[in-house]
Design a protein around this motif. Structure first.
Motif, mmCIF file in Angstrom:
data_model
loop_
_atom_site.group_PDB
_atom_site.id
_atom_site.type_symbol
_atom_site.label_atom_id
_atom_site.label_comp_id
_atom_site.label_asym_id
_atom_site.label_seq_id
_atom_site.Cartn_x
_atom_site.Cartn_y
_atom_site.Cartn_z
ATOM 1 N N LEU A 188 1.002 -1.210 0.116
ATOM 2 C CA LEU A 188 0.075 0.025 -0.135
ATOM 3 C C LEU A 188 0.697 1.103 0.102
ATOM 4 O O LEU A 188 1.711 1.533 0.827
ATOM 5 N N VAL A 189 0.825 2.169 -1.139
ATOM 6 C CA VAL A 189 1.437 3.287 -1.139
ATOM 7 C C VAL A 189 0.560 4.668 -0.901
ATOM 8 O O VAL A 189 -0.460 4.763 -1.285
ATOM 9 N N GLN A 214 2.917 -11.956 -8.147
ATOM 10 C CA GLN A 214 1.826 -11.646 -7.967
ATOM 11 C C GLN A 214 1.668 -11.140 -6.470
ATOM 12 O O GLN A 214 1.014 -11.383 -5.459
ATOM 13 N N VAL A 215 2.450 -10.007 -6.393
ATOM 14 C CA VAL A 215 2.227 -8.938 -5.336
ATOM 15 C C VAL A 215 1.196 -7.641 -5.632
ATOM 16 O O VAL A 215 1.697 -6.996 -6.680
ATOM 17 N N ALA A 216 0.200 -7.499 -5.097
ATOM 18 C CA ALA A 216 -0.664 -6.249 -5.457
ATOM 19 C C ALA A 216 -0.131 -5.055 -4.971
ATOM 20 O O ALA A 216 0.258 -5.180 -3.762
ATOM 21 N N ILE A 217 -0.370 -4.175 -5.662
ATOM 22 C CA ILE A 217 0.220 -2.643 -5.421
ATOM 23 C C ILE A 217 -0.887 -1.900 -5.309
ATOM 24 O O ILE A 217 -1.649 -1.765 -6.342
ATOM 25 N N ASP A 218 -1.506 -1.238 -3.983
ATOM 26 C CA ASP A 218 -2.638 -0.606 -3.679
ATOM 27 C C ASP A 218 -1.912 1.089 -3.528
ATOM 28 O O ASP A 218 -0.964 1.309 -3.125
ATOM 29 N N THR A 219 -3.033 1.812 -3.776
ATOM 30 C CA THR A 219 -2.589 3.282 -3.723
ATOM 31 C C THR A 219 -3.528 4.297 -3.144
ATOM 32 O O THR A 219 -4.805 4.018 -3.801
ATOM 33 N N PHE A 228 2.435 7.132 -12.428
ATOM 34 C CA PHE A 228 3.167 5.772 -12.606
ATOM 35 C C PHE A 228 2.431 5.001 -11.484
ATOM 36 O O PHE A 228 2.422 3.606 -11.773
ATOM 37 N N LEU A 229 1.720 5.310 -10.371
ATOM 38 C CA LEU A 229 1.070 4.520 -9.492
ATOM 39 C C LEU A 229 -0.137 3.935 -9.973
ATOM 40 O O LEU A 229 -0.475 3.037 -9.539
ATOM 41 N N GLN A 230 -0.949 4.865 -10.858
ATOM 42 C CA GLN A 230 -1.988 4.392 -11.522
ATOM 43 C C GLN A 230 -1.737 3.042 -12.589
ATOM 44 O O GLN A 230 -2.350 2.315 -12.676
ATOM 45 N N GLN A 231 -0.515 3.137 -13.167
ATOM 46 C CA GLN A 231 -0.155 2.087 -13.864
ATOM 47 C C GLN A 231 0.210 0.881 -13.166
ATOM 48 O O GLN A 231 -0.008 -0.384 -13.492
ATOM 49 N N ALA A 232 1.034 1.188 -11.960
ATOM 50 C CA ALA A 232 1.292 -0.007 -11.218
ATOM 51 C C ALA A 232 -0.020 -0.691 -10.552
ATOM 52 O O ALA A 232 0.232 -1.841 -10.352
ATOM 53 N N CYS A 233 -1.012 -0.015 -9.962
ATOM 54 C CA CYS A 233 -2.166 -0.650 -9.648
ATOM 55 C C CYS A 233 -3.011 -1.435 -10.688
ATOM 56 O O CYS A 233 -3.475 -2.702 -10.450
#
Length: 357
Positions: A188-189, A214-219, A228-233
């Motif tokens: 979570l960022v 398979q590690v989910a990134i939330d923002t 860039f965080l939108q693309q990461a999510c």
């Protein structure tokens, strides 16, 4: 005897809980938090984040947490605190590190693990802000890629430790039973600043590594435009939440970002309809809409490099007919229709009409 007493016997099996690791990355950009100080001070935000961490730990006794600060020039661990190297005095004795002299007594009304996390995070954050110099404030780049790399390395290390412990406990068991359960990992960022174009390449490398693992990134975006965080999510099947009311940061955390990757299969998580897929060029670090892409290494350039050679792999770029004017094709004329004797027919070019019987 089962038919006599009309009873059914079941084989009772116990399964261990699958541990869940939550890594929280806090954007500690001093300039961004100074702009939000009148609405949401960083002290109040950290207090709400600690409540969120306690809620994650309360779900299961096997859950784990980690907190990382993405500062302007470095990424720093807030929890767990890095262990200090043991030193020896003149007599050869090793200093004890498990009981620090400045440790404060915890309240008996607070769960010990919650109190330990709170004291460690606050002490590490105060030390980080205290060591921030004026030269650090001049830099505007937030080391998000370094924080993501630390979180991924910690997740890999925690998974390997779980595998080793499960294998040691099941040495005499079958191979199928000795396999450890997979660890559910997510990041979570907490973002308060814009995406820095110079951080595009290392950030995307970390995002692709997270997607492969398979590690989910939330923002949770409190301020700024984290492109860039939108693309990461999007690439890691995470949730992107933009906070409209900063006073309700705890509501966003508890109601939108509390379920782990397994629980999200049964609930509806916040989704983002529009994703900014713009990339940063490799030559100047600017976010561009259109550019030149190398067909070998997929490097992006906002301008044509010198001698038409890729700056990354040195491949000669073939532009083809780039820049040529498009060919204008004349529009095909439609045949006119004229009315003859009350009927409509196409004009054939004949001066006289078709004779009628």
């Amino acid at each position: 005897m089962d038919a006599v007493d009309v009873s059914e016997h079941y084989e009772v099996t116990t399964t261990d809980e699958t541990p869940s690791l939550l890594s929280v990355i806090i954007d500690t950009n001093p300039r961004a938090w100074a702009a939000l100080d009148s609405v949401l001070p960083i002290s109040r935000a950290v207090a709400n984040i600690l409540i969120y961490l306690n809620a994650h730990l309360a779900f299961s006794n096997a859950n784990q947490v980690a907190v990382i600060a993405a500062h302007v020039n470095r990424a720093v661990w807030l929890y767990p605190a890095p262990q200090k190297t043991a030193t020896r005095d003149a007599s050869g004795d090793v200093d004890m590190q498990d009981a620090p002299s400045n440790a404060q007594p915890t309240s008996a009304n607070k769960y010990p693990q919650f109190a330990q996390i709170e004291s460690t995070v606050l002490a590490s954050l105060k030390a980080l802000l205290r060591t921030t110099t004026q030269e650090d404030l001049d830099a505007t780049t937030t080391q998000l890629s370094g924080a993501l790399t630390l979180a991924l390395c910690h997740a890999n290390k925690a998974g390997q430790a779980l595998t080793a412990s499960s294998a040691s406990l099941a040495d005499n068991a079958k191979a199928t039973a000795s396999a450890p359960p997979p660890m559910k990992t997510r990041i979570l960022v907490i973002s308060v600043s814009d995406s820095e174009p110079s951080q595009y390449i290392p950030t995307m490398n970390a995002v692709f590594a997270a997607a492969h693992s398979q590690v989910a990134i939330d923002t949770l975006s409190l301020c700024g435009d984290p492109t860039f965080l939108q693309q990461a999510c999007f690439n890691t099947n995470g949730a992107f939440v933009r906070a409209e009311n900063l006073q309700g940061i705890l509501s966003y955390l508890m109601f939108g970002l509390i379920p782990d990757t397994e629980a999200r299969e049964s609930v509806i998580i916040p989704t983002h309809d529009t994703v900014d897929f713009r990339a940063a060029c490799f030559c100047h670090g600017k976010v561009v809409d259109t550019g030149f892409v190398c067909s070998i290494c997929l490097s992006i350039f906002c301008e044509l490099p010198d001698n038409s050679e890729c700056l990354t792999c040195g491949t000669k770029l073939e532009l083809g007919n780039y820049g040529a004017k498009p060919a204008v094709v004349p529009r095909k004329k439609k045949k006119k229709r004229k009315i003859v004797n009350g009927t409509v027919r196409e004009e054939t070019g004949s001066a006289t009409g078709t004779p009628r019987p």
